[in-house]
Design a protein around this motif. Structure first.
Motif, short mmCIF file in Angstrom:
data_model
loop_
_atom_site.label_atom_id
_atom_site.label_comp_id
_atom_site.label_asym_id
_atom_site.label_seq_id
_atom_site.Cartn_x
_atom_site.Cartn_y
_atom_site.Cartn_z
N UNK A 126 41.28 34.98 51.20
CA UNK A 126 40.20 35.84 51.28
C UNK A 126 40.17 37.11 50.49
N UNK A 127 41.57 37.83 50.38
CA UNK A 127 41.66 38.90 49.44
C UNK A 127 41.09 38.66 47.91
N UNK A 128 42.06 37.34 47.86
CA UNK A 128 41.73 37.07 46.11
C UNK A 128 40.21 36.72 45.98
N UNK A 129 39.45 36.34 47.22
CA UNK A 129 37.93 35.88 46.77
C UNK A 129 37.11 37.13 46.85
N UNK A 130 37.64 38.35 47.34
CA UNK A 130 37.00 39.57 47.43
C UNK A 130 37.35 40.20 46.16
N UNK A 131 38.55 40.27 45.54
CA UNK A 131 38.76 40.90 44.18
C UNK A 131 38.29 40.21 43.35
N UNK A 132 37.96 38.72 43.41
CA UNK A 132 37.34 38.09 42.27
C UNK A 132 35.68 38.61 42.31
N UNK A 133 35.13 38.68 43.37
CA UNK A 133 34.03 39.27 43.67
C UNK A 133 33.50 40.49 42.87
N UNK A 134 34.56 41.49 43.20
CA UNK A 134 34.70 43.06 42.71
C UNK A 134 34.85 42.97 41.17
N UNK A 135 35.79 42.14 40.68
CA UNK A 135 35.92 42.02 39.30
C UNK A 135 34.46 41.65 38.39
N UNK A 136 33.82 40.85 39.19
CA UNK A 136 32.21 40.40 38.38
C UNK A 136 31.42 41.46 38.68
N UNK A 137 31.39 41.94 39.77
CA UNK A 137 30.54 43.22 39.99
C UNK A 137 30.71 44.40 39.20
N UNK A 138 32.16 44.79 38.94
CA UNK A 138 32.42 45.81 38.06
C UNK A 138 32.16 45.36 36.55
N UNK A 139 32.31 44.33 36.20
CA UNK A 139 31.90 43.50 34.78
C UNK A 139 30.58 43.76 34.57
N UNK A 140 29.74 43.50 35.65
CA UNK A 140 28.17 43.59 35.30
C UNK A 140 27.73 44.94 35.25
N UNK A 141 28.22 45.95 36.05
CA UNK A 141 28.00 46.99 35.95
C UNK A 141 28.42 48.04 34.74
N UNK A 142 29.26 47.36 33.82
CA UNK A 142 29.79 47.71 32.67
C UNK A 142 30.86 49.03 32.73
N UNK A 143 31.62 49.17 33.75
CA UNK A 143 32.57 50.32 34.15
C UNK A 143 34.01 49.95 33.77
N UNK A 144 34.92 50.91 33.46
CA UNK A 144 36.36 50.48 33.37
C UNK A 144 36.92 50.30 34.56
N UNK A 145 37.49 49.16 34.73
CA UNK A 145 38.29 48.94 36.04
C UNK A 145 39.61 48.44 35.64
N UNK A 146 40.68 48.52 36.77
CA UNK A 146 41.76 47.77 36.65
C UNK A 146 42.11 47.01 37.66
N UNK A 147 43.18 46.41 37.65
CA UNK A 147 43.36 45.31 38.88
C UNK A 147 44.97 45.27 39.22
N UNK A 148 45.12 45.57 40.55
CA UNK A 148 46.47 45.74 41.18
C UNK A 148 46.59 44.55 42.16
N UNK A 149 47.69 43.75 42.11
CA UNK A 149 47.88 42.65 42.84
C UNK A 149 49.30 42.59 43.18
N UNK A 150 50.07 43.18 44.00
CA UNK A 150 51.54 43.47 44.37
C UNK A 150 52.03 44.14 43.13
N UNK A 151 53.07 43.39 42.48
CA UNK A 151 53.96 43.87 41.43
C UNK A 151 52.85 43.66 40.00
N UNK A 152 51.93 42.91 40.12
CA UNK A 152 51.32 42.60 38.87
C UNK A 152 50.22 43.73 38.93
#
Length: 322
Positions: free
Chosen positions: A275-301
């Motif tokens: 469920x967390x990965x599904x929400x993060x995936x939706x956020x990535x697509x949302x931020x990409x559509x808005x054209x803003x800079x964004x980073x991703x943190x997933x545990x140690x990655x």
């Protein structure tokens, strides 16, 4: 017991097929068996032959052997329709979990005659894509399968078959492609808004402050060659043209930004990993559509903030393979 034995035999059979994205069908990897219609025709020919012998019917003999000769010729034509065909798999694109992954197979015919009625399907799916391959030409067939989970999946074994021309025989082959398809997590249907940005630290914060002190207020700056048209402040451009000036200004979405957006798994606030990965995936697509800079943190990655298609793919790959 029968189902388990069938699975073992099927696994042994597939293990003897070396994986490859290109295959040429020859006498050694093309098989032929009678179809249901073929067995029915064989039974009919047996009845006709017995009746002709019993009643000494010359026309019965003629009809029986004429049909038997047609079946023999049809068997040869049916086997030759598939034999000699070349198949090449085009590398499939990444898909989202739960959606149909479509990949294309190019059928190449080096023969001077058309190959009719060639079907291609994922082994065991029962959904066929049929095509006729032109003489000395190629035809592209699209085959789909539905991966249920995210990750890097091998393309499932494919079955190619034909029953041309009479339908009395089934000629088929099994193909194990070597390609793999990347499956992203399924994006959440109604995700919450993006999480708030985090203050810049260190050199990045100093750069943002110095840019504002240099006179770039309200997130605008002088137009630079190559800026997207959507960043141009057209109201100010209209006022400038009214005064006889050609100066343009653009929104400074990078230098004036004093916060950076991090898409963190902890911000998803969901107990289940998928469920967390599904929400993060939706956020990535949302931020990409808005054209803003964004980073991703997933545990140690972690993936540093950026934007663009390559950055979006990188983030989705991390979510798919973590």
């Amino acid at each position: 017991m029968i189902a388990a034995a069938r699975r073992r035999i099927d696994g042994w059979f597939l293990s003897r097929r070396p994986p490859s994205d290109t295959i040429e069908l020859t006498q050694r990897n093309v098989y032929i068996v009678p179809s249901r219609a073929g067995w029915m025709l064989a039974a009919t020919l047996g009845v006709l032959l017995v009746a002709s012998i019993n009643y000494q019917l010359n026309l019965g003999y003629l009809l029986t052997f004429l049909l038997a000769g047609s079946v023999a010729v049809g068997m040869h034509v049916c086997h030759g329709t598939l034999r000699g065909l070349e198949m090449h798999l085009i590398a499939p694109e990444a898909q989202y979990a739960g959606a149909a992954a479509v990949f294309r197979v190019v059928l190449h015919n080096a023969r001077r005659s058309v190959r009719y009625g060639i079907g291609l399907s994922v082994r065991g799916s029962g959904q066929w894509a049929w095509a006729d391959v032109p003489a000395e030409g190629s035809e592209t067939v699209e085959v789909a399968f539905k991966p249920s989970t995210r990750g890097l999946h091998p393309v499932p074994p494919l079955t190619a078959e034909t029953r041309f021309p009479l339908g009395t025989f089934r000629v088929w082959t099994v193909w194990r492609p070597a390609a793999r398809v990347l499956v992203y997590p399924a994006p959440e249907l109604n995700p919450p808004p993006l999480p708030p940005g985090e203050p810049l630290a260190g050199q990045a914060a100093a750069t943002a402050v110095s840019s504002q002190l240099a006179g770039e207020y309200d997130g605008v700056r002088a137009y630079r060659r190559g800026d997207p048209l959507k960043l141009v402040v057209w109201k100010k451009a209209a006022r400038a043209q009214a005064t006889g000036s050609n100066e343009l200004v653009s929104r400074d979405t990078q230098q004036a930004q004093r916060q950076e957006l991090w898409l963190d798994a902890q911000a998803a606030a969901l107990p289940d990993l998928e469920a967390r990965l599904s929400r993060l995936c939706a956020w990535v697509l949302m931020a990409d559509r808005l054209g803003v800079d964004y980073g991703l943190r997933l545990g140690t990655l972690s993936v540093k903030p950026s934007q663009g298609e390559a950055h979006r793919r990188r983030c989705l790959e991390v979510l798919a393979t973590c």
